[in-house]
Write a protein that holds these residues in place. Structure first.
Motif, PDB file in Angstrom:
ATOM      1  N   ASN A 183       5.217   3.724   2.450  1.00 55.76           N
ATOM      2  CA  ASN A 183       4.632   2.366   2.287  1.00 55.76           C
ATOM      3  C   ASN A 183       4.641   1.621   3.741  1.00 55.76           C
ATOM      4  O   ASN A 183       5.466   0.826   3.889  1.00 55.76           O
ATOM      5  N   PRO A 184       3.751   2.037   4.377  1.00 54.07           N
ATOM      6  CA  PRO A 184       3.532   1.095   5.901  1.00 54.07           C
ATOM      7  C   PRO A 184       3.274  -0.327   5.455  1.00 54.07           C
ATOM      8  O   PRO A 184       2.781  -0.693   4.515  1.00 54.07           O
ATOM      9  N   SER A 185       3.656  -1.024   6.569  1.00 55.04           N
ATOM     10  CA  SER A 185       3.068  -2.478   6.367  1.00 55.04           C
ATOM     11  C   SER A 185       1.504  -2.521   6.288  1.00 55.04           C
ATOM     12  O   SER A 185       0.762  -1.559   6.749  1.00 55.04           O
ATOM     13  N   GLU A 186       1.075  -3.796   6.002  1.00 58.79           N
ATOM     14  CA  GLU A 186      -0.241  -4.258   6.032  1.00 58.79           C
ATOM     15  C   GLU A 186      -0.840  -4.093   7.335  1.00 58.79           C
ATOM     16  O   GLU A 186      -2.238  -3.742   7.583  1.00 58.79           O
ATOM     17  N   GLU A 187       0.125  -4.268   8.322  1.00 59.92           N
ATOM     18  CA  GLU A 187      -0.599  -4.230   9.782  1.00 59.92           C
ATOM     19  C   GLU A 187      -1.089  -2.785   9.995  1.00 59.92           C
ATOM     20  O   GLU A 187      -1.958  -2.555  10.829  1.00 59.92           O
ATOM     21  N   SER A 188      -0.771  -1.672   9.201  1.00 60.82           N
ATOM     22  CA  SER A 188      -1.041  -0.475   9.661  1.00 60.82           C
ATOM     23  C   SER A 188      -2.241   0.073   8.773  1.00 60.82           C
ATOM     24  O   SER A 188      -2.748   1.127   8.786  1.00 60.82           O
ATOM     25  N   ARG A 189      -2.793  -0.945   7.816  1.00 64.14           N
ATOM     26  CA  ARG A 189      -3.986  -0.584   6.950  1.00 64.14           C
ATOM     27  C   ARG A 189      -5.252  -0.052   7.976  1.00 64.14           C
ATOM     28  O   ARG A 189      -5.492   1.227   7.535  1.00 64.14           O
ATOM     29  N   MET A 200       0.798  -1.111   0.014  1.00 60.49           N
ATOM     30  CA  MET A 200      -0.040   0.019   0.212  1.00 60.49           C
ATOM     31  C   MET A 200       1.073   1.215   0.079  1.00 60.49           C
ATOM     32  O   MET A 200       2.023   1.266   0.660  1.00 60.49           O
ATOM     33  N   ARG A 201       0.228   2.220  -0.504  1.00 62.75           N
ATOM     34  CA  ARG A 201       0.989   3.659  -0.677  1.00 62.75           C
ATOM     35  C   ARG A 201       0.141   4.573  -0.133  1.00 62.75           C
ATOM     36  O   ARG A 201      -0.908   5.063  -0.655  1.00 62.75           O
ATOM     37  N   VAL A 202       0.586   5.491   0.953  1.00 60.36           N
ATOM     38  CA  VAL A 202      -0.022   6.692   1.225  1.00 60.36           C
ATOM     39  C   VAL A 202       0.249   7.801   0.563  1.00 60.36           C
ATOM     40  O   VAL A 202       1.667   8.074   0.614  1.00 60.36           O
ATOM     41  N   ILE A 203      -0.800   8.571   0.280  1.00 60.73           N
ATOM     42  CA  ILE A 203      -0.420   9.849  -0.375  1.00 60.73           C
ATOM     43  C   ILE A 203      -0.979  10.857   0.296  1.00 60.73           C
ATOM     44  O   ILE A 203      -2.306  10.856   0.795  1.00 60.73           O
ATOM     45  N   ILE A 204      -0.306  12.017   0.687  1.00 65.03           N
ATOM     46  CA  ILE A 204      -0.775  13.193   1.426  1.00 65.03           C
ATOM     47  C   ILE A 204      -0.984  14.481   0.396  1.00 65.03           C
ATOM     48  O   ILE A 204       0.180  14.483  -0.459  1.00 65.03           O
ATOM     49  N   GLU A 205      -1.587  15.237   0.578  1.00 65.71           N
ATOM     50  CA  GLU A 205      -1.474  16.572  -0.191  1.00 65.71           C
ATOM     51  C   GLU A 205      -1.713  17.672   0.801  1.00 65.71           C
ATOM     52  O   GLU A 205      -2.369  18.107   1.391  1.00 65.71           O
ATOM     53  N   GLN A 206      -0.208  18.097   1.074  1.00 63.90           N
ATOM     54  CA  GLN A 206       0.042  19.286   2.031  1.00 63.90           C
ATOM     55  C   GLN A 206      -0.772  20.548   1.767  1.00 63.90           C
ATOM     56  O   GLN A 206      -1.146  21.074   2.971  1.00 63.90           O
ATOM     57  N   ALA A 207      -1.014  20.615   0.483  1.00 61.99           N
ATOM     58  CA  ALA A 207      -1.675  21.913   0.206  1.00 61.99           C
ATOM     59  C   ALA A 207      -3.057  21.943   0.583  1.00 61.99           C
ATOM     60  O   ALA A 207      -3.765  22.952   0.956  1.00 61.99           O
ATOM     61  N   LYS A 208      -3.603  20.831   0.993  1.00 65.69           N
ATOM     62  CA  LYS A 208      -5.222  20.584   1.399  1.00 65.69           C
ATOM     63  C   LYS A 208      -5.263  20.680   2.862  1.00 65.69           C
ATOM     64  O   LYS A 208      -6.010  20.887   3.559  1.00 65.69           O
ATOM     65  N   CYS A 209      -4.201  20.044   3.518  1.00 67.69           N
ATOM     66  CA  CYS A 209      -4.116  19.951   4.918  1.00 67.69           C
ATOM     67  C   CYS A 209      -4.442  21.272   5.712  1.00 67.69           C
ATOM     68  O   CYS A 209      -3.844  22.223   5.473  1.00 67.69           O
ATOM     69  N   ALA A 231      -7.228  15.178   2.593  1.00 70.41           N
ATOM     70  CA  ALA A 231      -5.616  15.414   2.362  1.00 70.41           C
ATOM     71  C   ALA A 231      -5.031  14.226   2.115  1.00 70.41           C
ATOM     72  O   ALA A 231      -3.991  14.244   1.881  1.00 70.41           O
ATOM     73  N   ILE A 232      -5.733  12.970   2.445  1.00 72.96           N
ATOM     74  CA  ILE A 232      -4.963  11.653   2.559  1.00 72.96           C
ATOM     75  C   ILE A 232      -5.485  10.655   1.696  1.00 72.96           C
ATOM     76  O   ILE A 232      -6.906  10.513   1.767  1.00 72.96           O
ATOM     77  N   ARG A 233      -4.713  10.035   0.827  1.00 70.56           N
ATOM     78  CA  ARG A 233      -5.250   8.989  -0.001  1.00 70.56           C
ATOM     79  C   ARG A 233      -4.467   7.685   0.136  1.00 70.56           C
ATOM     80  O   ARG A 233      -3.416   7.582   0.556  1.00 70.56           O
ATOM     81  N   LEU A 234      -5.129   6.680  -0.239  1.00 70.11           N
ATOM     82  CA  LEU A 234      -4.297   5.445  -0.018  1.00 70.11           C
ATOM     83  C   LEU A 234      -4.590   4.477  -1.632  1.00 70.11           C
ATOM     84  O   LEU A 234      -5.486   4.674  -2.181  1.00 70.11           O
ATOM     85  N   GLU A 235      -3.391   3.972  -2.124  1.00 66.89           N
ATOM     86  CA  GLU A 235      -3.522   3.283  -3.369  1.00 66.89           C
ATOM     87  C   GLU A 235      -2.668   1.928  -2.838  1.00 66.89           C
ATOM     88  O   GLU A 235      -1.830   1.811  -2.103  1.00 66.89           O
ATOM     89  N   GLY A 236      -3.405   0.945  -3.265  1.00 70.81           N
ATOM     90  CA  GLY A 236      -3.072  -0.496  -3.398  1.00 70.81           C
ATOM     91  C   GLY A 236      -3.610  -1.141  -1.939  1.00 70.81           C
ATOM     92  O   GLY A 236      -4.258  -0.670  -1.286  1.00 70.81           O
ATOM     93  N   ILE A 246       2.558   6.561  11.328  1.00 73.10           N
ATOM     94  CA  ILE A 246       2.632   6.969   9.828  1.00 73.10           C
ATOM     95  C   ILE A 246       2.571   8.581   9.417  1.00 73.10           C
ATOM     96  O   ILE A 246       3.227   8.970   8.538  1.00 73.10           O
ATOM     97  N   PHE A 247       1.868   9.229  10.342  1.00 80.70           N
ATOM     98  CA  PHE A 247       1.947  10.655  10.218  1.00 80.70           C
ATOM     99  C   PHE A 247       2.337  11.445  11.526  1.00 80.70           C
ATOM    100  O   PHE A 247       2.510  11.168  12.491  1.00 80.70           O
TER     101      PHE A 247
END
Length: 64
Positions: free
Chosen positions: A39-45, A1-10, A59-64, A23-24
């Motif tokens: 890319n945190p572990s699946e345990e953090s999902r 999994m990949r975590v995506i943040i948009e600092q401009a929205k935060c 401001a946060i999205r998740l891929e995968g 994670i944050f």
């Protein structure tokens, strides 16, 4: 999994840090989110999904 943040929205509410402190983090000067693990572990999902759910700025999205 990949975590995506948009600092401009935060808005610096810090809810993501409460949900997933491994994670944050927030910048000292303005509270804007900092991504500690892209890319945190699946345990953090569940924590990441909770952070996404409670982020008032969407401001946060998740891929995968």
């Amino acid at each position: 999994m990949r975590v995506i943040i948009e600092q401009a929205k935060c808005c610096g509410a810090g809810q993501c840090v409460l949900a997933a402190p491994d994670i944050f983090d927030q910048r000292e000067d303005d509270g804007i989110v900092i991504l500690l693990q892209e890319n945190p572990s699946e345990e953090s999902r569940a924590d990441v999904l909770q952070a996404i759910k409670v982020c008032p700025a969407l401001a946060i999205r998740l891929e995968g």
